[in-house]
Design an enzyme around this catalytic site. Sequence first.
Site, mmCIF file in Angstrom:
data_model
loop_
_atom_site.group_PDB
_atom_site.id
_atom_site.type_symbol
_atom_site.label_atom_id
_atom_site.label_comp_id
_atom_site.label_asym_id
_atom_site.label_seq_id
_atom_site.Cartn_x
_atom_site.Cartn_y
_atom_site.Cartn_z
ATOM 1 N N HIS A 44 -23.760 9.080 30.363
ATOM 2 C CA HIS A 44 -23.357 8.811 28.984
ATOM 3 C C HIS A 44 -22.294 7.710 29.056
ATOM 4 O O HIS A 44 -21.101 7.953 28.974
ATOM 5 C CB HIS A 44 -22.801 10.083 28.345
ATOM 6 N N GLU A 77 -21.052 12.384 31.196
ATOM 7 C CA GLU A 77 -20.269 11.172 30.982
ATOM 8 C C GLU A 77 -19.561 10.808 32.291
ATOM 9 O O GLU A 77 -19.653 11.545 33.287
ATOM 10 C CB GLU A 77 -19.235 11.386 29.851
#
Length: 579
Positions: free
Chosen positions: A504, A558
């Site tokens: 991400h 992420e």
Amino acid sequence: MYGALGILALASCKEEPKIMDGNVVRVNQVGYYPNEEKTATVEAVGFADEYQLLDADGKTVWKGIAVREATSEISQKKRQVVDFSEIKTPGSYTLVAGKYAQPVVIADRVLEGLAKGAMKAFYYQRTATDLTEQYAGKWTRPAAHPDTEVLIHGSAASKSRPEGTVISSPGGWYDAGDFNKYIVNSGFSHGIMLCAYQMQPDHYAAYELNIPESGNATPDVLDEMLVNLRWMLTMQDPADGGVYHKLTTPNFEGFVMPVEAHQPRYVVKKTTAAALDFAATMAQASRVYAKYPEYADFVAQTLPAAEKAYAWAIKHDNEPYLQNKLNEEFQPAIFTGAYDDMSFGDEFFWAATELYLSTGKETYLADVKKNIPQCYSLPTWGNVATLGVFDWINASLHTDNAVAKEMAAGFTSSLLGYCEEKIKNVDGSCFQSTYGNKVSDFGWGSLAEGCCCMGVTYLYANALTGNRDYVTAALQNANYMLGQNATGYSYVTGFGTRPFMNPHHRISAADGIEDPLPGMLSGGPNPGKQDEATCPYYTNDFADECYLDNVNSYASNEIAINWNASLFAMVGWLDALLK
Ligand code: 9MR
Ligand code: 9MR
């Protein structure tokens, strides 16, 4: 001649082809040190009674049975653990489990590339810089977010800088998959890296990163960090010493390249945490950077800035960042990362520690003593006390400071006790790791906050005691992170035979290049699944499998500077000890 025919005959009549990377044989995909422990985990039992290690010529150099069958406390899955530590010759091998096979590397300095890659990832996160082919390879991109015209948000307004005032706050790194810049997280990132750096200064200083500053007289690692440290200095209000919490757009940008992201940028509210993390970082940096006359202009700014920020925090000792509350009062509303924290004892402890170690002033020592942490806990952006503990240990080991020796002695037993509790987990574990056996090991960013910071803790334990078992424990956590785990991913982009591919991360997603930016650590399995509404692909609730290699998974996939900082600290230090 006959031999070659013999092998052919064997291959065609008897042996079925091996399935390479069936994701059944889980290993450290980056590789093993010749003289260290080497284990693999075979996912599920029953694939084979006997395992083999083949060398590059296909010759069996080792065979053996599993050393144990282990049941996961998290998923109740049964797995087998294989131990081939006795093979010590560097080379490329294949570990075979029935019809499955997995490449294995044994090499000296096997983590060096990863350590450098973890640091180089910060270069790829630079704002306001053209990334050119010379340093960025195929990941070139034009400079964006100069941040020379940043607005004072209503929440940050002061007499000398009313709402809407334009200030300049250029440089630094993007925080994570998003494009904002946050003081709290920057402070932690520098903190853990500078802690580790001070324990192995010559080693870290020698890393060559191929960044624009490479070839100058100062260490690349310090040069790269200076990019973000100089930005941090611009976040201090010169009028009162307070530090803005973050520099941000009102909303997260879309998945576009930085040059396509055009929302206005604001500095928002001065907070206690920002002031103290800033003070700690600058005070710590003042000592490390002072060794090089080339940094004199920066060093001259550090302590005055740190002392001013600290003095501001003493006067404003309870200014948390409460985004929802601010949004009731100020426009535009802000919806980006909060890095919100309600208790500041740990920030006071860390900042006062660094200020005392850099200035020797008794008033800081008095504040240290008021805020001593009661037990050992892993360092995170929201709990920075341990960064202070680390620097007390460093000062106790590397200076004659009597106060430091006394302070460090006070922390030693709880740190060692913490390590012993964790190390107990290895023997019955599925992945021959102290990390990853308990549900509580997992959460947002846990591969850094749990796995890597636990590894760093072991390395302090090793420095304190000389006990080599702690180095093994740290290495076991690295093995987990690099593929010997419940999903079989290497959780660092670009490293390993099966690295995750879809972080991400806006730049990786928007640059049109298949490979993500290299050297980035994923947040990793997170049973919180805070992204489930927009990313409904989780297949089960097992904490160590709540991971999606999916670009939408901000809760499990992420990347972030604090996580890479923890990775760099652990792997760089291991590289130092094992060379
Ligand atoms: O992309 C955002 C990521 O960088 C943050 O870490 C995360 C948590 O604050 O939020 C992400 O943005 C998501 C938002 O919070 C909710 N809607 C979906 C957004 C992702 O596309
Ligand atoms: O690392 C942060 C994690 O501890 C929090 O639980 C999470 C939600 O508040 O936010 C994480 O930090 C994100 C930040 O808010 C915005 N940039 C991306 C960070 C990594 O996901």
